[in-house]
Scaffold this motif. Sequence first.
Motif, PDB file in Angstrom:
ATOM      1  N   TYR A   1       0.861  -1.205  -0.125  1.00 29.08           N
ATOM      2  CA  TYR A   1      -0.048   0.148  -0.089  1.00 29.08           C
ATOM      3  C   TYR A   1       0.818   1.341   0.067  1.00 29.08           C
ATOM      4  N   THR A   2       0.521   2.360  -0.736  1.00 30.78           N
ATOM      5  CA  THR A   2       1.398   3.382  -0.910  1.00 30.78           C
ATOM      6  C   THR A   2       1.371   4.482   0.184  1.00 30.78           C
ATOM      7  N   GLU A   3       0.094   4.279   0.848  1.00 31.08           N
ATOM      8  CA  GLU A   3      -0.164   5.490   2.078  1.00 31.08           C
ATOM      9  C   GLU A   3       0.576   5.068   3.261  1.00 31.08           C
ATOM     10  N   GLY A   4       0.697   6.059   4.107  1.00 26.94           N
ATOM     11  CA  GLY A   4       1.190   5.763   5.426  1.00 26.94           C
ATOM     12  C   GLY A   4       2.555   5.330   5.707  1.00 26.94           C
ATOM     13  N   GLU A   5       2.886   4.960   7.012  1.00 27.70           N
ATOM     14  CA  GLU A   5       4.240   4.611   7.477  1.00 27.70           C
ATOM     15  C   GLU A   5       4.478   3.250   7.068  1.00 27.70           C
ATOM     16  N   THR A   6       3.734   2.500   7.144  1.00 28.04           N
ATOM     17  CA  THR A   6       4.018   0.897   7.153  1.00 28.04           C
ATOM     18  C   THR A   6       4.412   0.487   5.815  1.00 28.04           C
ATOM     19  N   ALA A   7       5.486  -0.124   5.716  1.00 31.28           N
ATOM     20  CA  ALA A   7       6.173  -0.636   4.454  1.00 31.28           C
ATOM     21  C   ALA A   7       5.638  -2.331   4.404  1.00 31.28           C
ATOM     22  N   GLU A   8       4.608  -2.530   4.920  1.00 29.37           N
ATOM     23  CA  GLU A   8       4.078  -3.939   4.782  1.00 29.37           C
ATOM     24  C   GLU A   8       3.955  -4.549   3.513  1.00 29.37           C
ATOM     25  N   VAL A   9       4.624  -5.741   3.095  1.00 32.56           N
ATOM     26  CA  VAL A   9       4.556  -6.291   1.811  1.00 32.56           C
ATOM     27  C   VAL A   9       3.542  -7.315   1.828  1.00 32.56           C
ATOM     28  N   SER A  10       2.488  -7.749   0.880  1.00 33.08           N
ATOM     29  CA  SER A  10       1.611  -8.829   0.898  1.00 33.08           C
ATOM     30  C   SER A  10       2.133  -9.516  -0.351  1.00 33.08           C
ATOM     31  N   GLU A  11       1.904 -10.708  -0.222  1.00 35.08           N
ATOM     32  CA  GLU A  11       2.192 -11.684  -1.306  1.00 35.08           C
ATOM     33  C   GLU A  11       0.953 -12.317  -1.900  1.00 35.08           C
ATOM     34  N   TRP A  12       0.814 -12.495  -3.161  1.00 30.04           N
ATOM     35  CA  TRP A  12      -0.228 -13.128  -3.803  1.00 30.04           C
ATOM     36  C   TRP A  12       0.281 -14.294  -4.926  1.00 30.04           C
ATOM     37  N   PRO A  13      -0.632 -15.500  -5.007  1.00 29.22           N
ATOM     38  CA  PRO A  13      -0.026 -16.354  -6.206  1.00 29.22           C
ATOM     39  C   PRO A  13      -0.110 -15.720  -7.453  1.00 29.22           C
ATOM     40  N   ALA A  14       1.035 -15.654  -8.371  1.00 30.37           N
ATOM     41  CA  ALA A  14       0.933 -14.893  -9.534  1.00 30.37           C
ATOM     42  C   ALA A  14      -0.220 -15.552 -10.331  1.00 30.37           C
ATOM     43  N   THR A  15      -0.449 -16.868 -10.470  1.00 31.96           N
ATOM     44  CA  THR A  15      -1.466 -17.295 -11.417  1.00 31.96           C
ATOM     45  C   THR A  15      -2.936 -16.770 -10.799  1.00 31.96           C
ATOM     46  N   GLU A  16      -3.029 -16.359  -9.706  1.00 29.91           N
ATOM     47  CA  GLU A  16      -4.239 -15.811  -9.251  1.00 29.91           C
ATOM     48  C   GLU A  16      -4.588 -14.319  -8.938  1.00 29.91           C
ATOM     49  N   PHE A  17      -3.434 -13.538  -9.240  1.00 31.75           N
ATOM     50  CA  PHE A  17      -3.443 -12.130  -8.851  1.00 31.75           C
ATOM     51  C   PHE A  17      -4.362 -11.491  -9.643  1.00 31.75           C
ATOM     52  N   LEU A  18      -4.740 -11.645 -10.983  1.00 33.42           N
ATOM     53  CA  LEU A  18      -5.864 -11.039 -11.620  1.00 33.42           C
ATOM     54  C   LEU A  18      -6.999 -11.719 -12.041  1.00 33.42           C
ATOM     55  N   THR A  19      -7.065 -13.057 -11.425  1.00 30.07           N
ATOM     56  CA  THR A  19      -8.212 -13.834 -11.992  1.00 30.07           C
ATOM     57  C   THR A  19      -9.071 -14.323 -10.688  1.00 30.07           C
ATOM     58  N   GLU A  20      -8.513 -14.698  -9.747  1.00 28.19           N
ATOM     59  CA  GLU A  20      -9.446 -15.177  -8.438  1.00 28.19           C
ATOM     60  C   GLU A  20      -9.583 -14.341  -7.418  1.00 28.19           C
ATOM     61  N   GLY A  21     -10.793 -14.565  -6.769  1.00 26.21           N
ATOM     62  CA  GLY A  21     -11.109 -13.570  -5.526  1.00 26.21           C
ATOM     63  C   GLY A  21     -11.302 -12.103  -6.011  1.00 26.21           C
ATOM     64  N   PHE A  22     -10.260 -11.494  -5.254  1.00 22.35           N
ATOM     65  CA  PHE A  22     -10.103 -10.045  -5.384  1.00 22.35           C
ATOM     66  C   PHE A  22      -9.457  -9.473  -6.841  1.00 22.35           C
ATOM     67  N   GLY A  23      -8.762 -10.406  -7.284  1.00 25.58           N
ATOM     68  CA  GLY A  23      -8.049 -10.349  -8.545  1.00 25.58           C
ATOM     69  C   GLY A  23      -8.533  -9.544  -9.791  1.00 25.58           C
ATOM     70  N   PRO A  24      -9.925  -9.792 -10.256  1.00 27.11           N
ATOM     71  CA  PRO A  24     -10.506  -9.038 -11.173  1.00 27.11           C
ATOM     72  C   PRO A  24     -10.781  -7.839 -10.775  1.00 27.11           C
ATOM     73  N   LYS A  25     -10.735  -7.363  -9.565  1.00 29.52           N
ATOM     74  CA  LYS A  25     -11.054  -5.959  -9.329  1.00 29.52           C
ATOM     75  C   LYS A  25      -9.899  -5.088  -9.083  1.00 29.52           C
ATOM     76  N   ARG A  26      -8.845  -5.536  -9.628  1.00 30.65           N
ATOM     77  CA  ARG A  26      -7.644  -4.596  -9.200  1.00 30.65           C
ATOM     78  C   ARG A  26      -7.671  -3.988 -10.625  1.00 30.65           C
ATOM     79  N   VAL A  27      -7.030  -2.828 -10.776  1.00 28.31           N
ATOM     80  CA  VAL A  27      -6.854  -1.941 -11.945  1.00 28.31           C
ATOM     81  C   VAL A  27      -5.590  -1.317 -12.114  1.00 28.31           C
ATOM     82  N   TRP A  28      -4.988  -1.462 -13.330  1.00 29.55           N
ATOM     83  CA  TRP A  28      -3.664  -0.865 -13.512  1.00 29.55           C
ATOM     84  C   TRP A  28      -3.774   0.580 -13.719  1.00 29.55           C
ATOM     85  N   VAL A  29      -2.914   1.168 -13.129  1.00 30.37           N
ATOM     86  CA  VAL A  29      -2.806   2.930 -13.403  1.00 30.37           C
ATOM     87  C   VAL A  29      -1.327   2.919 -14.306  1.00 30.37           C
ATOM     88  N   PRO A  30      -1.596   3.053 -15.401  1.00 31.54           N
ATOM     89  CA  PRO A  30      -0.343   3.103 -16.359  1.00 31.54           C
ATOM     90  C   PRO A  30       0.210   4.388 -16.182  1.00 31.54           C
TER      91      PRO A  30
END
Length: 89
Positions: A54-83
């Motif tokens: 997350y780019t806001e705030g003080e924490t630099a916590e990193v989350s990890e997601w399976p690459a094969t599901e990152f855009l397709t499963e669960g929350f994945g299809p709701k992600r929107v690239w900002v070119p």
Amino acid sequence: MKLTEKQKLEAMALRFYQGLEWAPEAGHLYTTSRADLEVYEVVKVEGGKVFTRYTEGETAEVSEWPATEFLTEGFGPKRVWVPPFVLSN
């Protein structure tokens, strides 16, 4: 970092109206299809995982997601690239 409302709308239109494809890479920024202006960054893609933060705030916590599901499963299809060109508008 937060998007402006115009940037959010532009990213959403690219994703859902124009069908822009996205292959996540380190340094890419994305948002969600929620009614907010939040921005997330892809830190790295390696070992079959996508690492994000997350780019806001003080924490630099990193989350990890399976690459094969990152855009397709669960929350994945709701992600929107900002070119990068959206951020310059």
